[in-house]
Design an enzyme around this catalytic site. Structure first.
Site, mmCIF file in Angstrom:
data_model
loop_
_atom_site.group_PDB
_atom_site.id
_atom_site.type_symbol
_atom_site.label_atom_id
_atom_site.label_comp_id
_atom_site.label_asym_id
_atom_site.label_seq_id
_atom_site.Cartn_x
_atom_site.Cartn_y
_atom_site.Cartn_z
ATOM 1 N N HIS A 167 0.811 -1.223 0.000
ATOM 2 C CA HIS A 167 0.000 0.000 0.000
ATOM 3 C C HIS A 167 0.842 1.269 0.000
ATOM 4 O O HIS A 167 0.330 2.352 -0.231
ATOM 5 C CB HIS A 167 -0.938 -0.005 1.215
ATOM 6 C CG HIS A 167 -2.024 -1.020 1.088
ATOM 7 N ND1 HIS A 167 -3.278 -0.722 0.642
ATOM 8 C CD2 HIS A 167 -2.018 -2.366 1.292
ATOM 9 C CE1 HIS A 167 -4.010 -1.823 0.597
ATOM 10 N NE2 HIS A 167 -3.259 -2.835 0.994
ATOM 11 N N ASP A 374 3.253 9.457 -1.042
ATOM 12 C CA ASP A 374 2.072 8.701 -0.627
ATOM 13 C C ASP A 374 1.862 7.586 -1.634
ATOM 14 O O ASP A 374 1.928 7.830 -2.843
ATOM 15 C CB ASP A 374 0.851 9.633 -0.606
ATOM 16 C CG ASP A 374 -0.121 9.275 0.500
ATOM 17 O OD1 ASP A 374 -0.135 8.108 0.913
ATOM 18 O OD2 ASP A 374 -0.863 10.177 0.935
HETATM 19 P P1 ADQ Z 1 -2.926 6.099 4.738
HETATM 20 O O1 ADQ Z 1 -1.526 6.562 4.866
HETATM 21 O O2 ADQ Z 1 -3.648 5.927 5.997
HETATM 22 O O3 ADQ Z 1 -3.049 4.757 3.869
HETATM 23 P P2 ADQ Z 1 -4.925 7.454 2.937
HETATM 24 O O4 ADQ Z 1 -4.890 6.731 1.662
HETATM 25 O O5 ADQ Z 1 -5.110 8.915 2.750
HETATM 26 O O6 ADQ Z 1 -3.603 7.256 3.812
HETATM 27 O O7 ADQ Z 1 -6.127 6.894 3.787
HETATM 28 C C1 ADQ Z 1 -6.506 7.511 4.986
HETATM 29 C C2 ADQ Z 1 -7.958 7.150 5.364
HETATM 30 O O8 ADQ Z 1 -8.203 7.644 6.664
HETATM 31 C C3 ADQ Z 1 -8.987 7.755 4.436
HETATM 32 O O9 ADQ Z 1 -10.007 6.834 4.201
HETATM 33 C C4 ADQ Z 1 -9.510 8.966 5.224
HETATM 34 O O10 ADQ Z 1 -10.855 9.283 5.024
HETATM 35 C C5 ADQ Z 1 -9.310 8.548 6.634
HETATM 36 N N1 ADQ Z 1 -9.016 9.754 7.435
HETATM 37 C C6 ADQ Z 1 -8.000 10.602 7.277
HETATM 38 N N2 ADQ Z 1 -8.068 11.595 8.159
HETATM 39 C C7 ADQ Z 1 -9.161 11.373 8.892
HETATM 40 C C8 ADQ Z 1 -9.779 12.054 9.995
HETATM 41 N N3 ADQ Z 1 -9.275 13.160 10.540
HETATM 42 N N4 ADQ Z 1 -10.876 11.513 10.495
HETATM 43 C C9 ADQ Z 1 -11.407 10.392 9.983
HETATM 44 N N5 ADQ Z 1 -10.879 9.739 8.968
HETATM 45 C C10 ADQ Z 1 -9.766 10.209 8.435
HETATM 46 C C11 ADQ Z 1 -2.123 3.857 3.249
HETATM 47 C C12 ADQ Z 1 -1.126 4.469 2.273
HETATM 48 C C13 ADQ Z 1 -1.849 5.272 1.226
HETATM 49 C C14 ADQ Z 1 -2.861 4.385 0.505
HETATM 50 C C15 ADQ Z 1 -3.731 3.636 1.490
HETATM 51 C C16 ADQ Z 1 -4.587 2.596 0.806
HETATM 52 O O11 ADQ Z 1 -0.194 5.283 2.962
HETATM 53 O O12 ADQ Z 1 -0.951 5.841 0.297
HETATM 54 O O13 ADQ Z 1 -3.685 5.212 -0.314
HETATM 55 O O14 ADQ Z 1 -2.961 2.968 2.470
HETATM 56 O O15 ADQ Z 1 -3.819 1.745 0.040
#
Ligand code: ADQ
Length: 726
Positions: A167, A374
């Site tokens: 991921h 990311d």
């Molecule tokens: P993450 O690094 O966690 O994931 P991301 O893909 O942005 O990053 O996912 C974060 C999730 O958490 C999103 O669904 C978002 O809605 C939720 N979230 C963020 N801030 C929030 C808040 N304040 N309150 C509630 N919910 C919140 C890892 C990798 C990424 C990759 C994903 C999936 O680092 O690059 O996209 O896995 O593969």
């Protein structure tokens, strides 16, 4: 998807905690859990992972209770204690791999006790997954915390169907090779049959590391191991589109919007939502916002930045420091620009409930997603899905995997503060028609390639990779092996032709005779086979006759050296009839020049041929040099009689008339055998296979396309088969 699907990830989609001595179960947030939730609808699945609570805090009775409760939710717990969490999770996973995979080598900690624990815990996950691994099961392992699990599973059961998805980004090989345990990590992942990444760049970087560090080549993304094929591909993860599209205008969301001042004011809203992680570029984003306010003071009181950061990995120092940095910057900027009744930044350090998150997505005129690195970034996609009015502007870092798909966002380099500040201005002033045009295009993409589609694609390709493996190769199965052994037993005049390197002995780094001596065990095995007077054993190799003679002093073993240049039978050597001096004179200087210019290359001169070995050459250089060498040799030879051939990390120059097929054709045709077995691994053995009668048992070692009737996976399997003959 009717077969069993076993998902293996560090965290389960359910978090267990203890409040006032009572166990509480909650669905947990985070990219991966959002992603896999949808899969459970379409497959008989079980999810193996850690429930998020340290096992030191649990009594045996509570563990049983958790296991039972999780089972009801399709999950199976791997319990980790505080020491394991500290060294495996906060340690190796989040303080070694995470920073390196995101190009933060300065944050990376190398600690051998972290690595020891990483191996231990990976084994616990592998064992837990194995409990559910029925014959048709597909095991899908997730992410950087569990990179050793595929190989651990494969070592226990070589027939399992295993997929792996990363991921995070996979870094460029110059960064990856900083990791002390780089070989083990790559080998670990290569235990899978299918390895998925978010973008093709990551696939490319992975293949480059595999080649540079392990020397494994690939053809169009398929890595050829000695005995298996491993497919790699890009699968850009999507989101549950409908959930966000509908979520942005449900009743709860509307009521939130009514209560917040922010939603009534005429202010333009710039939104920033992330896990509080140094890879997400939050301090850099604040700098850009400050610069924007400096450049455009007319936006004071007209635009606000809402920053929501979810607390994350608080045990790791870098994350504690990050929080302090963000809070200092927020208070400094607010201190500079606030008035008594207005502040430019609203900051929250907490997770948001889904409805509040959706309300904010729906309210934000500009979404600021500027990670320094990311893997994908789901927040960007969620914002796009939530814009049911089709307006709004997404500012997106081109360092996020999502930038490959969302090309209609305002793409920025997050390190370029000035560019991000300009993009904020452009976003706030963009005409509605432009906003809608861009947003609709992004919505088309995000609504098509959803999380369901992503998961189905991966699982389908995983099934296909197994089918390909089974149909491409002619693996000698148990029943065929039984028939072979039976035929052997029934026969009394048997010819057994065995290639040496890659068949009876694994390749050494150099062609040096001393490095490839047969082991005492192998010698004994051959001796026993030879003692049976009904057997005629012949070792047939490209090696020099002096080398073969040194290896096998047993007079009863027949030897064919230099692919047929020399034949040893009944204690006598006979020689292939060819004058080599003319063509050798022409090509030797070229070969020598290519040795001098290619560190690691070795030239071997034999009586009837040359072999230019490149096993020790840096792989990318080897590829360039061997192609140039082949062209140059063919040009210089200018004759049809001498051929230039490519074998296992070797370029050979020899007469076209001299090959293993010619060498054994006469022998095999003699009507005296009632059982023939020929085993080899190289292109030179293909000539031998073709020269055999159709009822001969011809066996190729490895995964290459072959003329042999059967394939066998490794040298060990060959030795096992010979042992069974005895
Ligand atoms: P993450 O690094 O966690 O994931 P991301 O893909 O942005 O990053 O996912 C974060 C999730 O958490 C999103 O669904 C978002 O809605 C939720 N979230 C963020 N801030 C929030 C808040 N304040 N309150 C509630 N919910 C919140 C890892 C990798 C990424 C990759 C994903 C999936 O680092 O690059 O996209 O896995 O593969």
């Amino acid at each position: 998807m009717n077969d069993k699907l076993i998902i293996v990830s560090t965290r389960l989609p359910v978090s267990v905690s203890k409040v006032d001595g009572k166990l509480r179960y909650e669905s947990s947030a985070g990219g991966l859990s959002t992603a896999i939730d949808s899969l459970k609808k379409s497959a008989d699945s079980v999810w193996v992972g850690w429930p998020g609570i340290a096992s030191d805090d649990l009594t045996p009775k509570e563990k049983t209770e958790i296991t039972t409760e999780l089972q009801k939710r399709g999950c199976y717990p791997v319990f980790l204690n505080n020491n394991e969490i500290n060294k495996f999770y906060s340690g190796y996973s989040n303080s070694t791999l995470w920073p390196l995979f995101h190009y933060f080598p300065k944050e990376a900690q190398y600690d051998s006790s972290y690595w020891d624990m990483y191996q231990d815990v990976n084994m616990q996950f592998a064992r837990a997954a194995l409990k559910f691994a029925t014959a048709n099961a597909k095991i899908w392992v997730h992410d950087y915390q569990l990179m050793l699990v595929p190989k651990m599973l494969r070592d226990i059961n070589k027939d399992l169907t295993i997929g792996f998805f990363l991921h995070t980004p996979f870094p460029a090989s110059e960064v990856f090779r900083l990791i002390p345990e780089r070989e083990a990590l790559l080998e670990g992942v290569l235990g899978a049959s299918l390895i998925g990444f978010h973008t093709y760049d990551y696939v490319h970087y992975f293949l480059a590391s595999t080649l540079k560090i392990l020397g494994y080549e690939n053809t169009l993304g398929t890595v050829r191991l000695d005995n298996r094929l491993v497919q790699t591909d890009a699968f850009p993860i999507g989101i549950d589109y409908k959930k966000y599209a509908k979520g942005s205008y449900n009743r709860k969301v509307s009521s939130i919007q009514r209560t917040f001042d922010l939603f009534r004011a005429k202010t333009q809203v710039i939104l920033s939502v992330d896990r509080a992680d140094y890879t997400k570029g939050i301090p850099e984003r604040l700098d850009a916002f400050e610069l924007f306010l400096d450049r455009h003071p007319d936006f004071l009181r007209r635009a606000v930045l809402v920053i929501v950061a979810v607390p994350s990995r608080g045990d790791v120092n870098a994350y504690k420091e990050l929080r302090a940095t963000i809070e200092q910057k927020v208070s400094r900027i607010n201190g500079r620009f606030s008035t008594i009744d207005w502040s430019p930044i609203t900051y929250r350090y907490q997770p948001l409930p889904f409805d509040e998150l959706c309300a904010l997505y729906a309210r934000a005129d500009v979404m600021l997603v500027t990670p320094l690195r990311d893997g994908m970034n789901l927040v960007a996609k969620e914002y796009v899905a939530a814009r049911h009015s089709h307006n709004g502007v997404l500012i997106l870092s081109d360092m996020a995997g999502a930038a490959i798909e969302l090309t209609d966002a305002l793409l920025v380099n997050p390190n370029n503060t000035s560019q991000v500040a300009d993009a904020i201005y452009e976003g706030l002033t963009m005409r509605e028609t432009d906003q809608r045009k861009r947003m609709r295009k992004m919505q088309a993409r995000v609504s098509q390639y959803t999380i369901e589609k992503w998961a189905q694609d991966f699982v389908k390709e995983l099934s296909d990779s197994v089918k390909k493996r089974d149909t491409n190769a002619k693996w000698l199965n148990q029943q065929q092996e039984r028939v072979l052994l039976d035929d052997y037993k029934k026969s009394s005049r048997r010819l057994i032709l065995l290639d040496y390197d890659g068949t009876l002995k694994n390749f050494a780094d150099s062609p040096d005779a001393d490095r490839s001596e047969p082991s005492i065990k192998l010698k004994k095995l051959l001796k026993t086979l030879t003692q049976d007077k009904q057997n005629k054993i012949i070792i047939i190799s490209g090696r020099k006759r002096t080398t073969l003679h040194k290896y096998f002093r047993n007079k009863d073993i027949g030897l064919i050296a230099e692919h047929g240049g020399w034949v040893y039978d009944d204690g006598q050597w006979t020689k292939f009839n060819q004058n080599t001096s003319d063509w050798k004179k022409k090509v030797k200087p070229i070969l020598k020049e290519f040795v001098a210019r290619t560190p690691g290359a070795v030239l071997e001169e034999k009586d009837f041929s040359f072999a230019w070995h490149y096993r020790q050459v840096q792989p990318n250089l080897a590829y360039v040099r061997k192609e140039a060498l082949k062209t140059k040799l063919r040009g210089a030879l200018g004759t049809d009689d001498i051929g230039v051939y490519e074998g296992q990390k070797i370029i050979e120059v020899k007469s076209k008339r001299m090959n293993k097929g010619v060498a054994v054709a006469g022998l095999a045709a003699k009507n005296q055998w009632d059982f023939i077995l020929a085993i080899g691994d190289d292109y030179t053995d293909e000539d031998m296979f073709l020269a055999m009668p159709t009822d001969a048992y011809t066996i190729n070692v490895g995964t290459d396309h072959t003329n042999a009737r059967y394939q066998i996976r490794s040298v060990d399997d060959v030795l096992e088969l010979l042992r069974l003959l005895i």
